[in-house]
Structures are given as structure tokens and as C-alpha cells.
Design a protein around this motif. Structure first.
Motif, mmCIF file in Angstrom:
data_model
loop_
_atom_site.group_PDB
_atom_site.id
_atom_site.type_symbol
_atom_site.label_atom_id
_atom_site.label_comp_id
_atom_site.label_asym_id
_atom_site.label_seq_id
_atom_site.Cartn_x
_atom_site.Cartn_y
_atom_site.Cartn_z
ATOM 1 N N MET A 1 43.049 36.999 46.913
ATOM 2 C CA MET A 1 43.217 38.140 46.014
ATOM 3 C C MET A 1 42.225 39.242 46.399
ATOM 4 O O MET A 1 41.039 38.974 46.583
ATOM 5 C CB MET A 1 42.984 37.717 44.555
ATOM 6 C CG MET A 1 43.138 38.870 43.556
ATOM 7 S SD MET A 1 42.789 38.380 41.857
ATOM 8 C CE MET A 1 44.166 37.287 41.532
ATOM 9 N N VAL A 2 42.701 40.469 46.526
ATOM 10 C CA VAL A 2 41.819 41.584 46.849
ATOM 11 C C VAL A 2 41.051 42.026 45.612
ATOM 12 O O VAL A 2 41.440 41.737 44.473
ATOM 13 C CB VAL A 2 42.608 42.787 47.404
ATOM 14 C CG1 VAL A 2 43.346 42.419 48.675
ATOM 15 C CG2 VAL A 2 43.554 43.352 46.351
ATOM 16 N N LYS A 3 39.961 42.751 45.840
ATOM 17 C CA LYS A 3 39.216 43.368 44.755
ATOM 18 C C LYS A 3 39.618 44.835 44.644
ATOM 19 O O LYS A 3 39.964 45.472 45.641
ATOM 20 C CB LYS A 3 37.714 43.270 45.008
ATOM 21 C CG LYS A 3 37.145 41.872 44.855
ATOM 22 C CD LYS A 3 35.625 41.905 44.998
ATOM 23 C CE LYS A 3 35.037 40.529 44.781
ATOM 24 N NZ LYS A 3 33.551 40.541 44.905
ATOM 25 N N ILE A 4 39.569 45.348 43.436
ATOM 26 C CA ILE A 4 39.858 46.752 43.194
ATOM 27 C C ILE A 4 38.609 47.429 42.652
ATOM 28 O O ILE A 4 38.090 47.055 41.594
ATOM 29 C CB ILE A 4 41.024 46.937 42.194
ATOM 30 C CG1 ILE A 4 42.299 46.266 42.727
ATOM 31 C CG2 ILE A 4 41.251 48.422 41.935
ATOM 32 C CD1 ILE A 4 42.839 46.851 44.008
ATOM 33 N N ALA B 1 42.842 45.575 36.037
ATOM 34 C CA ALA B 1 42.903 45.916 37.454
ATOM 35 C C ALA B 1 41.517 46.151 38.046
ATOM 36 O O ALA B 1 41.237 45.752 39.173
ATOM 37 C CB ALA B 1 43.764 47.157 37.659
ATOM 38 N N ASP C 1 37.821 45.759 39.038
ATOM 39 C CA ASP C 1 36.747 44.775 39.177
ATOM 40 C C ASP C 1 35.374 45.437 39.111
ATOM 41 O O ASP C 1 34.454 44.901 38.494
ATOM 42 C CB ASP C 1 36.880 44.026 40.507
ATOM 43 C CG ASP C 1 38.142 43.181 40.564
ATOM 44 O OD1 ASP C 1 38.298 42.321 39.683
ATOM 45 O OD2 ASP C 1 38.962 43.389 41.470
ATOM 46 N N ARG D 1 45.667 45.292 54.323
ATOM 47 C CA ARG D 1 45.117 43.962 54.039
ATOM 48 C C ARG D 1 45.196 43.086 55.282
ATOM 49 O O ARG D 1 44.258 42.346 55.594
ATOM 50 C CB ARG D 1 45.890 43.325 52.882
ATOM 51 C CG ARG D 1 45.393 41.945 52.463
ATOM 52 C CD ARG D 1 44.133 42.055 51.643
ATOM 53 N NE ARG D 1 43.710 40.765 51.144
ATOM 54 C CZ ARG D 1 42.808 39.988 51.736
ATOM 55 N NH1 ARG D 1 42.238 40.371 52.875
ATOM 56 N NH2 ARG D 1 42.445 38.842 51.203
ATOM 57 N N ALA E 1 39.072 44.818 50.008
ATOM 58 C CA ALA E 1 38.903 45.523 48.736
ATOM 59 C C ALA E 1 39.396 46.947 48.912
ATOM 60 O O ALA E 1 39.301 47.531 50.000
ATOM 61 C CB ALA E 1 37.444 45.511 48.293
ATOM 62 N N LEU F 1 48.354 48.151 40.051
ATOM 63 C CA LEU F 1 47.214 47.508 40.698
ATOM 64 C C LEU F 1 47.026 46.061 40.235
ATOM 65 O O LEU F 1 46.551 45.232 41.012
ATOM 66 C CB LEU F 1 45.948 48.331 40.435
ATOM 67 C CG LEU F 1 45.918 49.682 41.160
ATOM 68 C CD1 LEU F 1 44.710 50.495 40.729
ATOM 69 C CD2 LEU F 1 45.934 49.500 42.678
ATOM 70 N N LYS G 1 46.816 43.213 43.063
ATOM 71 C CA LYS G 1 45.754 42.213 43.166
ATOM 72 C C LYS G 1 46.307 40.810 43.349
ATOM 73 O O LYS G 1 45.772 40.004 44.123
ATOM 74 C CB LYS G 1 44.856 42.253 41.925
ATOM 75 C CG LYS G 1 43.919 43.433 41.864
ATOM 76 C CD LYS G 1 43.120 43.452 40.580
ATOM 77 C CE LYS G 1 42.185 42.284 40.465
ATOM 78 N NZ LYS G 1 41.312 42.370 39.272
#
Length: 342
Positions: free
Chosen positions: A1-4, A33, A35, A310, A316, A335, A339
Motif C-alpha cells: 500500500m502506498v502512502k499519501i 486518504a 497519512d 508505482r 508515496a 485516493l 491507496k
């Protein structure tokens, strides 16, 4: 999972007060959404070492990336602030964005007249001292090129023993500094080929220091149910900024700014559209100012573009929107999905 991550103003509109800080903190805390929020630094703005503790006290979940300019205080004092703030905010919610400063005028407001190459050399000394403050098992003396201190001992240290360092920059000095010290290397939005090139270059230099940094990418998003609807949003923002020319409503890069980052941004702005939906219109309009590159398209088009980044190694995304380049609540639902999907 990416960070926002996002950028927002904790004291907008007007000067900071408890009511405005509370409104912003509640908005960020409620988001599923966001972080982390970048709390920027300027010699003109209310000091983020004052606003950040208040924002932490008003939240329990969201993290803050608190920007800091090496040179405005001794690194032992800065290390003590970050260590104390990390503990009081519960641990793991604080990061440090080190900024050497792109505006000589703003640096001069705080009495800093060093040239950029020296500032990066000084920043390396600064971070080395900060890290030792956080990790040294006993009292120590520090004897660097720019900073010295004796019998240093800090009773309050970061919960994990370290505060993550975020930084960005395109010059050779910036790359060397970031490859050596950054936990997350922050990249301005670029087309896919340029982003891949930047990741490769930083990664190669980082190997010299036996490090593997992570990467974030900064983008504005304009999303519509149809492609035409997305472009209507983007063009409306473009018109708003055009109509404000001659005022100080929107920050833009000075023509006297000779930074490598600005030159690189402008180098790909001659072509308005890159890849599937990468738009350079605001980059050109704002003179290569940071966080002005954008993705414009439908939900699926923008999601595919983010996935392509990605796949290059972006872990991120620093996402903003609108004319101001701040957090846009209308992006929340998209978003949250991004994520989970990326």
C-alpha cells in the motif's frame, strides 16, 4: 500500500489562531486518504515549531512532516526539539523535511548568506550531528566542519531512535546529500522517463553509502467523470492563476532562480502533455515552481498513471489540487481507492 502525503496551510485563511488550527487538524484527522501533512518553512510564515505541537495535540492519527532549515539553530537544539516532539506525539507520527533553501532572499531574512554548495555541505554536518544526538549511548563531543559541541547528552530521544529524514533536490550536491541521509527522497512531478532517470541516479549514489532510499513523487490531480470534465477543472485553475498575474496570490519561481530543479521542470514544460495524462501547463505558468506538475484525466486514466509511477519505485505520493496547490478534499474518495489498489 502506498502512502499519501499532502501539503496544506494550517493557518489559512488569515493568521494562525486556535480555531483555525483546530479546523485544519479535524479535517486532516478525519481523512482516510491522508497519512501525513507537510508543514512548510519560510522566514515569513508563523514558525512551524510552534504550530506543529498544537496540531499534534489536536490529532491522534495523522502524521506531520515538519520542514526545517539547517542553519537557523544549532543541530543539537534541533535534535532535541524533534526528539521531544516525537515522544509527545506518541512516536512514529513525526518526520523532518530538511530544506537547504531555494530563495536567497528568504535565507537572508534569517541572516544566512552561505552559497548553496556550502549549505548542502553544512547540512551534511548538521544531520550527522542530529543523528548522533538521537542514537549515542553516552555523552559525546561533536567536532564537525561547521558545528561543534561538548558533552552532549539528550534525555528525551525519538521513540524508535530516529526521526525519518525527507528531502529533495536536483543538483549534484542535493543528490549526494539525499542519497547519504534521506529516508524518503522527494521528487517533483516529472514524466515517467524523467522520474525513472532520477530514481536510478539517486539509487546509484546511495549505493556508495550502502543505503537504499525510498521515493515520493509530488503531483496535482484533476479528475473528472469524463476526460473533458477533467480538463475543464484543469483549465479553470489555469485561468484563475493567469488572471492573478501581477499579484502575490500564487507563489511562483523567480526568473532569477537558477536552481537545477527549476531548470529541469521547465525543460519538459515546452511540451504540454507527456505520457497518458501528465500536464505541464501550470509548471510553465508558475515558472517551474514546485508541486505544479499535474495528472489530468478520468479516474481510470489517473489511476493507471499512478500505477506506472508505482512500478518505477515510487512508494508515496504527495498529492495536492486546485489553484493553490493544497489539499483538495474532493480527491478523498479517489485516493482512498488508490491507496488500496497501488
Amino acid at each position: 500500500m502506498v502512502k499519501i502525503f499532502t501539503v496544506d496551510s494550517p493557518f489559512s485563511p488569515g493568521v494562525p489562531n486556535l480555531a483555525s488550527l483546530t479546523r485544519q487538524a479535524e479535517k486532516w484527522e478525519a481523512s482516510q486518504a491522508i497519512d501525513q501533512v507537510l508543514v512548510g518553512y519560510s522566514a515569513l510564515w508563523p514558525h512551524n515549531f510552534a504550530t506543529a505541537p498544537t496540531l499534534f495535540a489536536l490529532t491522534r492519527r495523522v502524521g506531520l512532516i515538519v520542514a526545517h532549515r539547517p542553519g537557523v539553530m544549532h543541530p543539537t537544539a534541533a535534535a532535541r526539539w524533534y526528539g521531544t516532539m516525537d515522544v509527545l506525539s506518541g512516536g512514529g507520527r513525526l518526520a523532518c523535511n530538511l530544506v537547504s533553501g531555494s530563495s536567497d532572499k528568504d535565507l537572508h531574512r534569517e541572516g544566512d548568506y552561505e552559497i548553496k554548495a556550502v549549505r548542502y555541505e553544512r547540512a551534511t554536518d548538521y544531520v550527522a550531528c542530529m543523528k548522533q544526538c538521537w542514537s549515542a549511548p553516552a555523552k559525546f563531543d561533536y567536532d564537525g566542519k561547521f558545528y561543534k559541541a561538548e558533552t552532549v547528552q539528550q534525555f528525551v530521544r525519538p521513540v524508535s531512535g530516529h526521526v525519518p529524514i525527507y528531502m529533495g533536490g536536483d543538483s549534484e550536491d542535493a543528490i549526494d546529500f539525499g542519497a547519504h541521509h534521506a529516508d524518503i527522497y522527494m521528487l517533483w512531478g516529472e514524466p515517467l522517463a524523467g522520474t525513472q532517470e532520477r530514481i536510478r541516479k539517486v539509487t546509484e549514489v546511495a549505493r556508495k553509502y550502502h543505503r537504499v532510499p525510498e521515493f515520493s513523487l509530488s503531483l496535482r490531480l484533476f479528475i473528472g467523470e469524463t476526460e473533458d470534465a477533467a480538463w475543464e477543472k484543469a483549465r479553470a485553475v489555469e485561468t484563475t492563476i493567469l488572471q492573478a498575474q501581477g499579484t502575490n496570490r500564487f507563489m511562483r519561481s523567480s526568473k532569477n532562480d537558477q536552481s537545477v530543479g527549476r531548470s529541469r521542470q521547465l525543460s519538459f514544460a515546452d511540451e504540454e502533455i507527456h505520457d497518458a495524462c501528465f500536464w505541464t501547463g501550470l509548471v510553465k505558468l508558475l515558472g517551474g515552481f514546485a508541486n505544479s506538475a499535474a495528472l489530468v484525466g478520468t479516474h481510470d486514466q489517473v489511476m493507471r498513471s499512478l500505477r506506472a509511477y508505482r512500478d518505477l519505485g515510487i512508494g508515496a505520493f504527495l498529492i495536492t489540487g486546485g489553484a493553490e496547490g493544497l489539499w483538495d478534499p474532493s480527491l478523498e474518495e479517489f485516493l482512498v481507492q488508490a491507496k488500496a489498489a497501488l
